[in-house]
Design a protein around this motif. Structure first.
Motif, PDB file in Angstrom:
ATOM      1  N   ARG A 187       0.778  -1.131   0.043  1.00 60.79           N
ATOM      2  CA  ARG A 187       0.157  -0.094  -0.082  1.00 60.79           C
ATOM      3  C   ARG A 187       0.862   1.126   0.021  1.00 60.79           C
ATOM      4  O   ARG A 187       0.641   2.374  -0.606  1.00 60.79           O
ATOM      5  CB  ARG A 187      -0.783  -0.063   1.274  1.00 60.79           C
ATOM      6  CG  ARG A 187      -1.903   1.129   1.380  1.00 60.79           C
ATOM      7  CD  ARG A 187      -2.905   0.997   2.329  1.00 60.79           C
ATOM      8  NE  ARG A 187      -3.717   2.200   2.609  1.00 60.79           N
ATOM      9  CZ  ARG A 187      -4.975   2.025   1.977  1.00 60.79           C
ATOM     10  NH1 ARG A 187      -5.503   1.191   1.327  1.00 60.79           N
ATOM     11  NH2 ARG A 187      -5.667   2.970   2.030  1.00 60.79           N
ATOM     12  N   ALA A 188       1.862   1.393   0.659  1.00 57.95           N
ATOM     13  CA  ALA A 188       2.973   2.285   0.765  1.00 57.95           C
ATOM     14  C   ALA A 188       3.364   2.651  -0.426  1.00 57.95           C
ATOM     15  O   ALA A 188       3.885   3.661  -0.849  1.00 57.95           O
ATOM     16  CB  ALA A 188       3.871   2.114   1.985  1.00 57.95           C
ATOM     17  N   ALA A 189       3.639   1.711  -1.170  1.00 57.51           N
ATOM     18  CA  ALA A 189       4.533   1.557  -2.743  1.00 57.51           C
ATOM     19  C   ALA A 189       3.662   1.729  -3.690  1.00 57.51           C
ATOM     20  O   ALA A 189       4.156   1.853  -4.658  1.00 57.51           O
ATOM     21  CB  ALA A 189       4.924   0.325  -2.631  1.00 57.51           C
ATOM     22  N   GLY A 190       2.106   2.284  -3.229  1.00 57.34           N
ATOM     23  CA  GLY A 190       1.122   2.467  -4.486  1.00 57.34           C
ATOM     24  C   GLY A 190       0.616   1.205  -4.988  1.00 57.34           C
ATOM     25  O   GLY A 190      -0.067   1.374  -6.181  1.00 57.34           O
ATOM     26  N   LEU A 191       0.705   0.001  -4.294  1.00 58.36           N
ATOM     27  CA  LEU A 191       0.138  -1.026  -5.006  1.00 58.36           C
ATOM     28  C   LEU A 191      -1.157  -1.406  -4.225  1.00 58.36           C
ATOM     29  O   LEU A 191      -1.270  -1.063  -3.225  1.00 58.36           O
ATOM     30  CB  LEU A 191       0.940  -2.303  -4.738  1.00 58.36           C
ATOM     31  CG  LEU A 191       2.275  -2.138  -5.525  1.00 58.36           C
ATOM     32  CD1 LEU A 191       3.542  -3.041  -4.777  1.00 58.36           C
ATOM     33  CD2 LEU A 191       2.344  -2.444  -6.996  1.00 58.36           C
TER      34      LEU A 191
END
Length: 230
Positions: free
Chosen positions: A136-140
């Protein structure tokens, strides 16, 4: 994959890379005990072992990761992971891996959510929960998180067996390639379950069991000498 997953595809490659310093190289996913027991002797045995792991432990961890990536409460997910991990040895291993992944993830993708989880679980949260928050933090999104967790469930044992048996790396890679369609199926089901958690709660998560993996993990934890931590 969704549009956001496609946009962040490079992040997924970094996260799923075996060289990402999350500690997974020190764990065999039960393969070391299976090799010692004579259950894995060649590539065919490895394929059956990985297939079983993918559809049980792999499905469960992939759904946990997907739920965390979807935005479900990570502390509730951590409790759900405990409930789905009957082996004390595997619970301890999952938290050690979660602690190491948290360190790597906070360096790569700084996130208040990761900081909060690290503060709430200083000894480490379950690795798939951390993996989902990292995604989630990586934009996934949930599907990408499920793929990363599912691939890890089979990639770890395959790599370990190359070291344990001296198996030809080409054969181990071929096993992973043959299992790719099944990984697609598992990741899709896990992502759907993870998203349902937002509405239905953690009861929506699968609880696929692999009793033999639990038994072998407890035996393996008592070995005086071993190559892998789990």
């Amino acid at each position: 994959m969704t549009a956001v997953d496609t946009a962040a595809l490079a992040s997924l490659l970094v996260l799923a890379d075996g060289r990402f310093p999350a500690g997974g190289h020190a764990h065999s996913g039960g393969a070391e005990a299976a090799v010692a027991a004579g259950r894995i002797r060649d590539a065919a045995d490895l394929e059956e072992f990985c297939r079983g792991r993918l559809h049980t432990a792999g499905l469960t961890t992939a759904a946990l990761a997907a739920a965390a990536a979807a935005g479900a409460d990570p502390l509730l997910l951590d409790e759900a992971a405990d409930a789905r991990t009957p082996s004390p040895a595997l619970r301890a291993a999952a938290r050690r891996l979660g602690r190491q992944l948290t360190r790597a993830a906070r360096a790569a993708w700084p996130s208040p959510a990761l900081d909060a989880l690290a503060a709430a679980r200083p000894r480490g949260a379950h690795q798939p929960v951390v993996l989902g928050l990292t995604a989630r933090a990586a934009g996934l999104g949930p599907e990408a998180a499920a793929y990363a967790a599912g691939y890890e469930a089979i990639g770890g044992p395959a790599t370990a067996v190359v070291r344990l048996l001296g198996l030809d790396p080409f054969d181990a890679t071929a096993v992973l390639a043959r299992l790719a369609p099944e990984l697609d199926t598992v990741a899709s089901a896990a992502a759907a379950a993870g998203v349902r958690v937002l509405v239905e709660g953690t009861d929506a998560l699968p609880a696929a069991s692999a009793p033999l993996l639990d038994v072998m993990a407890e035996l393996h934890a008592g070995w005086p000498v071993r190559l892998f931590a789990s």
